[in-house]
Design an enzyme around this catalytic site. Structure first.
Site, PDB file in Angstrom:
ATOM      1  N   GLU A   1       0.778  -1.228   0.000  1.00 39.75           N
ATOM      2  CA  GLU A   1       0.000   0.000   0.000  1.00 39.75           C
ATOM      3  C   GLU A   1       0.815   1.287   0.000  1.00 39.75           C
ATOM      4  OE1 GLU A   1      -3.499   0.335  -0.061  1.00 39.75           O
ATOM      5  OE2 GLU A   1      -3.357  -1.770  -0.628  1.00 39.75           O
TER       6      GLU A   1
ATOM      7  N   SER B   1     -51.626 -30.537  36.037  1.00 38.30           N
ATOM      8  CA  SER B   1     -51.437 -30.923  37.437  1.00 38.30           C
ATOM      9  C   SER B   1     -50.202 -30.303  38.059  1.00 38.30           C
ATOM     10  CB  SER B   1     -51.367 -32.450  37.554  1.00 38.30           C
ATOM     11  OG  SER B   1     -52.588 -33.032  37.146  1.00 38.30           O
TER      12      SER B   1
END
Length: 775
Positions: free
Chosen positions: A93, A450
């Site tokens: 770069e 239940s």
């Protein structure tokens, strides 16, 4: 002479024009510079950059559960970047980065000449510093004004910040493809490595990406990526960053890039979604970008057990109801690679059938064998169910063998809590999150059946009933206002049992007893108890059907109810986030759950740091005694296989077996298991809580309780024992072999002998005990 004078005048005018133009350009440039400078962003914001970092969720052991966020980024300091990796980026770069002052004059000149000659803007000339200005301070628009601003800012940044700081900003911010930002995230996404684990070849591959992350991507365009990698390696050699040997070795390496997901170390997608939603509710969209690290209460091992227990339970139910898949048509093989893994079932293609077995190929092209013995549940053989070319589903059994299977149509939920704190230890909201994200632990409101009865019995004990109180289990007819037909409730067995103690009634889940008991104590008192346990008004019907659990509750809510019995009578609040940290490790939230404190005095327990006590210790003890009997001799006896005496809980089954539950606890673990269809279809005959849901709970507890000391049921002050006649609930002689010991609140203990035994107890038995001796 005239000719020389003419030339001289021309030169003079040329100089004047040049000076005027130069001066005009300088003035124009100065004013342009001043104008642009007034419209530039403040470079000081680079001192405290807030990178967009995903939300990360961990278990209590710091194992990864999930990540949420569009951008994958792992910010690092420049000191963490290997020197060779840094040089790879400089070679690719900006090789003069440490020499220039933010702008590469030669590069800009080349770009200018290219523009003049071709009329096209050529990408290039941008230094790393200029890329930092573009990535952090400016937009990506390609205009001359933006380029000028970029140059000015780059010069200013170079005067304000060190080269190391600028490079650090660049390496953390650059886009590297596949949602990866920064080099550390890219190393994980492409190679599943940390920066210091990368080879030279991999370093060069990464350094080649910023120029064009899509064009040079090693996943989507390997050949171009290799060309770019080799270019970077050549540049590194030319710049003497590496020697010839290293260059040749790296260039000879094949691409090792493979797209890596942030693989969770624990499978808990329903739980992760709960955390994600909680974070978004609290922080909005910042939850995805602020780098929050959420440490939860989830126990990794218990979560794995929870997942497996639920899957095994649903498969067991499915197998009891037969094999559904059809093989009348031959599926298209083109579909095979795209078929998803669902739960623990994997797609497979039948390769070959032989006597009593079949060879099937998985999506990774491996071939495994399945045998007739593994599908005895289907009542058929492999040859009658499948044929070569069929696409089927298989799953691996605990013994590592494979079996033919199917995706269960029935669903389930499982959640476990720390009974003392409310911390959620495991949570599985369904068979497969990718197929259906509906979290049945927290969102599914079902009749508890239940499983609600212990609240009725708690109310009865508080109203003066005892475990030995007798209720007549006989037919009952209830008129329902506004309805033509009466309600004639029944026991599950369709039988009636006459006078029955409360202990036997809850142990065997007798419906008629619950209804008669609710009639006697009053619906209002039972509703008040339910509200105390955390239910809300709209969940509780104010009718006698409440005795059979006709309201609604989520599995998490039922686990909370049973945690109260397990922890000594305190109502805890389930929670799942232990603490939240910033990306820098600063704690910004820490849970402070209100704990159960069974050994505290009333004064201590009333302090705000403790959960509210909603049950008197005596009532809680009696309920524990009753719920332990459910396991030892009632509807949950299969749990006795665990070989412990501290198991307690209650099965639950609703009308037409639409829901099957088991809510229970042991030691400090409380857990709820539920099985049912999302569309409320019946589960089928005999699919009760003890048959259908209890196995899930047993499988979980079998592992969860390894190494956990068995808890004893401590008798609190105010509780006494009496030897009673189980047929009457009154005292009996110690010589009565049919008698049994029972617990009572001291003031509610029986003081008289069964009428049929009075004479014998008082006159014929000289060794009979007095009332005082019985307690």
């Amino acid at each position: 002479m005239a000719k020389k004078s003419f030339i001289k005048r021309c030169l003079q005018w040329f100089v004047i024009i040049f000076l005027v133009l130069g001066l005009s350009s300088a003035v124009a440039g100065f004013y342009l510079f001043r104008h642009l400078s007034t419209d530039l962003p403040d470079i000081k914001k680079l001192r405290d950059v807030q990178y967009q970092i995903p939300l990360t969720i961990y278990s209590k052991e710091k194992l990864l559960i999930a990540q949420f966020g569009e951008k994958k980024r792992i910010p690092i300091s420049i000191s963490q970047v290997p020197v060779l990796l840094m040089k790879a980026f400089l070679a690719a770069e900006d090789d003069s980065f440490f020499a220039h002052q933010g702008v590469d004059a030669k590069g800009l000149l080349r770009a200018g000449i290219e523009l003049a000659l071709t009329g096209k803007k050529k990408q290039g000339g941008s230094t790393i510093t200029m890329q930092v200005t573009r990535n952090f301070l400016l937009s990506n628009e390609k205009t001359y004004t933006r380029k000028l601003k970029e140059i000015i800012l780059a010069l200013k940044i170079e005067r304000e910040y060190s080269k190391d700081k600028i490079l650090e900003l660049y390496l953390n911010q650059i886009f590297m493809g596949h949602r990866a930002y920064g080099i550390a995230a890219a190393a994980q996404v492409y190679f599943d490595k940390s920066l210091d684990e990368l080879t030279l070849s991999e370093q060069a591959m990464l350094a080649g990406l910023p120029k064009a992350p899509s064009l040079y991507n090693p996943i989507t365009n390997e050949s171009r990526a290799m060309e770019r990698r080799n270019y970077v390696l050549r540049r590194m050699l030319d710049l003497k960053f590496i020697n010839q040997g290293a260059y040749e070795e790296a260039q000879a390496q094949p691409s090792t890039a493979k797209l890596q997901a942030a693989t969770p170390q624990i499978s808990a997608p329903y739980f992760a979604e709960m955390v994600r939603q909680k974070m978004v509710d609290q922080y909005g969209d910042q939850a995805y970008t602020s780098g929050f690290q959420v440490y939860t209460t989830l126990d990794g091992q218990l979560q794995s057990i929870s997942n497996q227990a639920l899957a095994n339970t649903l498969h067991a139910y499915d197998e009891r109801h037969g094999y559904r898949a059809k093989n009348t048509t031959k599926p298209k093989k083109d579909n095979f690679p795209d078929m998803p893994v669902i739960g623990d079932t994997q797609p497979a293609s039948v390769v070959e059938l032989s006597n009593g077995s079949a060879k099937v190929k998985l999506q990774d092209n491996s071939v495994v064998k399945i045998f007739d013995q593994s599908i005895q549940w289907s009542g058929k053989t492999l040859s009658t169910l499948i044929k070569p070319g069929s696409l089927v589903r298989i799953r691996q059994l605990p013994n590592q063998s494979w079996t033919l299977t199917q995706i269960p149509q029935v669903e389930g939920a499982f959640v476990s809590l720390n009974a003392s704190s409310g911390a959620i230890l495991s949570l599985t909201g369904g068979f497969d999150f990718s197929r259906n994200k509906y979290n049945r632990v927290t969102q599914s409101k079902r009749q508890p059946g239940s499983g609600f009865k212990p609240i009725i019995y708690t109310t009865a004990l508080e109203e003066g009933y005892t475990p030995a109180s007798m209720i007549n289990d006989a037919p009952v007819v209830i008129d329902i206002p506004g309805q033509e037909n009466e309600w004639r409730p029944e026991n599950y067995s369709k039988k009636f049992y006459g006078l029955t103690s409360l202990r036997d009634a809850i142990t065997h889940s007798r419906n008629i007893i619950s209804i008669r008991l609710l009639q006697q104590i009053g619906i209002e008192k039972a509703v008040a108890s339910a509200l105390r346990f955390g239910f809300t008004e709209h969940q509780i019907p104010k009718t006698l059907s409440l005795a059979l659990g006709s309201g609604d509750a989520t599995p998490l809510q039922m686990a909370r109810v049973y945690a109260t019995f397990a922890n000594g009578g305190f109502l805890i609040n389930p929670y799942y986030i232990e603490r939240i940290e910033s990306f820098q490790g600063e704690t910004i939230y820490e849970a402070k759950p209100k704990l159960a404190c069974p050994n505290c005095t009333d004064e201590e327990a009333s302090k705000k740091i403790y959960a509210p006590r909603i049950l008197d210790p005596k009532i809680n003890f009696l309920m524990n005694s009753l719920l332990r009997d459910v396991v030892q001799r009632g509807t949950a006896t299969p749990a006795k296989i665990l070989g412990r005496q501290d198991l307690a809980g209650k099965t639950g089954t609703t009308n037409e077996q639409r829901d099957a539950w088991f809510n229970g606890y042991a030691s400090n673990f409380v857990a709820t298991a539920w099985v049912g269809f999302d569309d409320f279809s019946p589960l089928g005959n005999l699919e009760t809580g003890g048959v259908t849901a209890l196995p899930m709970w047993i499988e979980f507890m079998k592992t969860a309780l390894i190494g956990v000391t068995e808890s004893t049921l401590e008798i609190p002050p105010g509780i006494v024992k009496a030897y009673i006649n189980p047929n009457t609930g009154l005292l009996t002689s110690s010589s009565n072999k049919n008698g049994k010991w029972e617990f009572f609140q001291e003031e509610k203990a029986p003081t008289i002998v069964s009428p049929s035994e009075n004479n014998e107890f008082d006159k014929k038995n000289p060794n009979s005990m007095s009332i005082d001796q019985i307690f």
